[in-house]
Design an enzyme around this catalytic site. Structure first.
Site, PDB file in Angstrom:
ATOM      1  CG  ASP A   1      27.753   8.673   0.087  1.00 31.60           C
ATOM      2  OD1 ASP A   1      27.626   8.488  -1.144  1.00 31.60           O
ATOM      3  OD2 ASP A   1      27.406   9.718   0.652  1.00 31.60           O
TER       4      ASP A   1
ATOM      5  CD  GLU B   1      32.706   6.216   4.932  1.00 31.15           C
ATOM      6  OE1 GLU B   1      32.559   7.294   4.338  1.00 31.15           O
ATOM      7  OE2 GLU B   1      31.892   5.274   4.867  1.00 31.15           O
TER       8      GLU B   1
ATOM      9  CG  ASP C   1      25.938   5.989   4.356  1.00 26.05           C
ATOM     10  OD1 ASP C   1      26.895   5.418   3.797  1.00 26.05           O
ATOM     11  OD2 ASP C   1      26.054   7.079   4.942  1.00 26.05           O
TER      12      ASP C   1
END
Length: 629
Positions: free
Chosen positions: A497, A420, A495
Site C-alpha cells: 500500500d 500517509e 509495504d
C-alpha cells in the site's frame, strides 16, 4: 596573512586541463560523463555519414570497461602535420582544439566543432588505441592518459577504409565504470533514426543489434507514439533544404495532455532546446491560430488560443543540419544558439498552413484539439490561482492546516516529508528536526492524475495541500524560484500500500512538477520493515532479504524480530534513527534517465487502458514467486 604571488600561478600544459577539470569538458565524472566519451567518438563517425563518406558504424562492448567504435568513413589522416614532426593522428588525439572541422570544405555538416572531442577522450582514458584504414594501409597508435605510448605504426595493406577506436576510461577519473547498455542501444537507434539508411550495429554480451531506418524520423515518431493515439492517420512531415540549412520535422497530436519534443542539431541531441525548437513552436502556433480564426471555429468565451494550448498533446521530432559555424551552448552541446528561429518558423508555418487548408477534415480535428486545451486552460485558471501561493514565509496563514512547517526559511536546508495519514504524521513530528524538517500528512491514496481530468485534479484537497505547501504552483505555471524546500521526501509505509501511494505521488510530480525531478529535489525515504534485537544490539532491515542477511551474520546468537505495521506504529525514536536523521538515513533520489521511456511507462502502468497493465503483469509475473499482497 596568506600571500598570492607569481609562484602560486600554475600553467597546465597539453591535456593536463582536461584531467585536472574533466567536468568542464564532459559535464561530470558520473555515468553521464563516462558515456559522453562514447558519444564524442560516435558523433565523429556520424559526421562522416552526414557528409556522405560512411554508411556503417559498429559499436562493440568488451565487458564493462572497454569499448570499440568502428566506421567505414575516410579514416583519420596520418601524414605528417605541417607544423610539427608528428602525425596528424597524434595531433588530433593529444592536442585540444585541433581538427579538420575548422577548415571549410572538409565537413559541410558537423556536430563536433570545438576540436576537443577526440583529445578529451584520449586524456580521460587509461588506454586508447586508434586505427586508421586509408591510403592502402592500416595505421595505428596507442595512448594512455593523453600521452602516446609508441609512434604511429604502418600495418598491413588493405583496401578497406575507416576509423576504429578502442578505449578504456581511466578509473582514477571515473569512480564507477560500467556501460549502460540500454542507453548505448538507445543512442545508436536515435542516430540511425536521424540519418536515413545509416546502419549502426551494436555487439554486446554475445548479442548483436542492428539499427537501420529508411524513413528516418518518420519511423522514429511512430515508434515513440503508442498505437492509436495519433489524431491524424500519418505524422505530419516537413523537409526543406537550402545552401545553409536542412530542416526535417515530424510531428503529430494526441489526446494526452503532455508534450514530447525531441530536437537535434547536426545529429546531436539538444536536450535544452534552442533556436530550432523556438522556431518550430512559433510556426505551428501561428499556423493553427490563423486556421482557427479563418474558419471561425472559436466558441464563445475564448478570444484566442496560445502557444501552451497548441503544444498540449504534441509529439514532435525536430532535426536540423547546419553548414558553416554552428553555435552550441557549452561543450556538451545541450542547446542550439545559431540564429535560425525565423527560418524554421517560416518553413514550418507555411507547410502546416498548406496541410490544414488542403486537408480540412483533419485540420478541424487538430483545431478542435487545440480549442479543447484552451477551454481547459480557462476553466482551470481560477482553480490554479486557488492552489498557487506566494513563497514568502510571512504568508504562513495560506499554508495547509495539516502542515507542520519547519522554522528555517533557507530552501537549501529545508525538507518536506510527505507521509500517509495523521498517525504517521504524529510519529514524524516527534522524530523530526523542527528547524529544518516539515511534515505534511496526506489522507491515504491520492487521486491518480494519469486518468483524471485537470479540473478534478486541481479540485482535489490532498493535491491542493501539496501544491500550497511547496509554494511553486504547477505546470504550465510552475515557478521554480518560489519553491520552499530543497528536498521533498516521500515517506510511506514499507509495504505494498505504501508503494502504491508513493507511485501515485510520483505520477503527480512527474506530470505537474517535472522540474523538481530534473533539479534533484525529489526523494523517497527508506523506512525499515523489521527491527532485529540481538542482546544489546539493534539492527533494522528494509525487506526480507536484508533481514535474512542480518540474521545470518548473528552466528546463532539469540535474537528477536519485530515487524513494523506502518510508520504510525513505529516508535518515534526508531523513525528518527533510521529514516529522518540526516546522519543515518538512506534516501533514494528520483531521477529521469530517459523522458521518452518514462512517459511511456507512466502511460502504460497508470493510464486508462487496463490492457497495458494486464500485459505487463503477465510478462513480469514469472519473476515473482511470493508477493506481499
Amino acid at each position: 596573512m596568506s600571500t598570492y604571488q607569481a609562484k602560486d600561478i600554475q600553467i597546465l600544459e597539453g591535456l593536463e586541463p582536461v584531467r585536472k577539470r574533466p567536468g568542464m569538458y564532459i559535464g561530470s565524472t558520473s555515468s553521464t560523463g563516462l558515456h559522453h566519451l562514447v558519444w564524442e567518438i560516435l558523433d565523429n563517425s556520424v559526421d562522416e555519414a552526414l557528409n556522405g563518406h560512411c554508411n556503417h558504424i559498429e559499436i562493440t562492448l568488451h565487458g564493462e570497461d572497454e569499448i570499440t567504435l568502428k566506421d567505414n568513413g575516410r579514416g583519420i589522416p596520418v601524414d605528417t602535420f605541417r607544423k610539427t614532426k608528428k602525425s596528424a593522428m597524434e595531433i588530433l588525439f593529444t592536442t585540444l582544439h585541433s581538427g579538420g572541422k575548422f577548415q571549410e570544405g572538409n565537413y559541410k555538416v558537423s556536430g563536433g566543432l570545438h576540436g576537443v572531442g577526440m583529445a578529451v577522450v584520449c586524456a580521460l582514458s587509461e588506454s586508447l588505441t586508434a586505427t586508421s584504414r586509408r591510403d592502402g594501409f592500416e595505421w595505428s597508435q596507442t595512448y594512455s592518459c593523453g600521452q602516446p605510448q609508441d609512434k604511429l605504426k604502418k600495418g598491413k595493406a588493405t583496401r578497406n577504409h575507416g576509423t576504429e577506436i578502442t578505449f578504456r576510461p581511466d578509473p582514477k577519473i571515473f569512480p564507477k565504470i560500467a556501460w549502460n547498455v540500454k542507453g548505448i542501444l538507445e543512442q545508436a537507434e536515435s542516430k540511425a533514426f536521424l540519418n536515413k539508411g545509416l546502419k549502426i550495429t551494436v555487439h554486446e554480451n554475445g548479442s548483436t543489434h542492428v539499427f537501420q531506418y529508411p524513413e528516418g524520423i518518420k519511423d522514429f515518431i511512430q515508434k515513440i507514439t503508442p498505437a492509436g493515439q495519433s489524431l491524424t492517420p500519418e505524422p505530419l512531415y516537413v523537409e526543406k533544404e537550402d545552401k545553409q540549412l536542412r530542416l526535417e520535422v515530424a510531428f503529430l497530436w494526441t489526446s494526452k495532455t503532455d508534450t514530447v519534443i525531441h530536437s537535434y542539431a547536426n545529429a546531436i541531441k539538444t536536450v535544452d532546446g534552442g533556436a530550432h525548437e523556438s522556431g518550430f513552436r512559433n510556426g505551428i502556433t501561428k499556423a493553427l491560430k490563423a486556421y482557427i480564426e479563418r474558419r471561425n471555429l472559436l466558441p464563445k468565451g475564448i478570444s484566442s488560443v496560445n502557444g501552451d494550448d497548441v503544444k498540449e498533446g504534441l509529439v514532435a521530432i525536430i532535426n536540423v543540419y547546419l553548414q558553416g559555424d554552428v553555435e552550441f551552448q557549452g561543450q556538451t552541446k545541450g542547446r542550439l544558439n545559431s540564429d535560425i528561429t525565423s527560418q524554421v518558423d517560416s518553413v514550418v508555418r507555411h507547410s502546416l498552413e498548406d496541410f490544414l487548408n488542403t486537408h480540412q477534415t483533419q485540420g478541424d480535428i487538430l483545431a478542435n484539439r487545440i480549442i479543447l486545451a484552451a477551454q481547459a486552460r480557462i476553466a482551470s485558471r481560477q482553480a490554479k490561482e486557488a492552489v498557487h501561493r506566494k513563497s514568502n514565509v510571512s504568508h504562513r496563514l495560506n499554508l495547509p492546516g495539516k502542515l507542520s512547517d519547519c522554522s528555517s526559511t533557507v530552501r537549501e536546508e529545508s525538507e518536506l516529508f510527505i507521509c500517509e495519514g495523521d498517525s504517521a504524521g504524529g510519529s514524524s513530528k516527534q522524530a523530526r528536526d523542527r528547524k529544518t524538517q516539515a511534515i505534511l500528512p496526506i489522507r491515504g491514496k491520492i487521486l491518480n492524475v494519469e486518468t483524471a481530468t485537470k479540473d478534478k485534479i486541481l479540485a482535489n484537497q490532498e493535491i491542493q495541500n501539496i501544491v500550497s505547501a511547496l509554494g511553486a504552483g504547477i505546470e504550465p505555471h510552475f515557478n521554480y524560484e518560489k519553491l520552499r524546500y530543497g528536498k521533498i521526501i516521500l515517506m510511506t509505509d514499507a509495504d505494498v500500500d505504501g508503494a502504491h501511494i508513493c507511485t501515485l505521488l510520483l505520477t503527480f510530480f512527474y506530470r505537474f512538477m517535472p522540474r523538481l525531478i530534473h533539479e534533484n529535489h525529489l526523494y523517497i525515504a527508506q523506512p525499515p520493515l523489521y527491527r532485529i534485537d540481538a542482546g544489546k544490539k539493534t539492527f533494522y532491515a528494509v525487506d526480507d532479504k536484508e533481514k535474512e542477511k542480518i540474521v545470518s551474520k548473528l552466528n546463532g546468537a539469540k535474537y528477536e524480530v519485530g515487524r513494523f505495521k506502518g510508520l504510525g506504529e513505529m516508535p518515534s525514536v526508531d523513525l528518527k534513527n533510521t529514516t529522518m536523521n540526516k546522519d543515518n538515513r538512506t534516501l533514494i533520489r528520483v531521477t529521469i534517465a530517459d523522458d521518452q521511456n518514462t512517459n511511456v511507462t507512466f502511460d502504460k502502468l497508470m493510464g486508462k487502458d487496463a490492457q497495458n497493465r494486464f500485459k505487463f503483469i503477465k510478462e513480469k509475473a514469472v519473476f515473482f514467486q511470493d508477493l506481499d499482497i
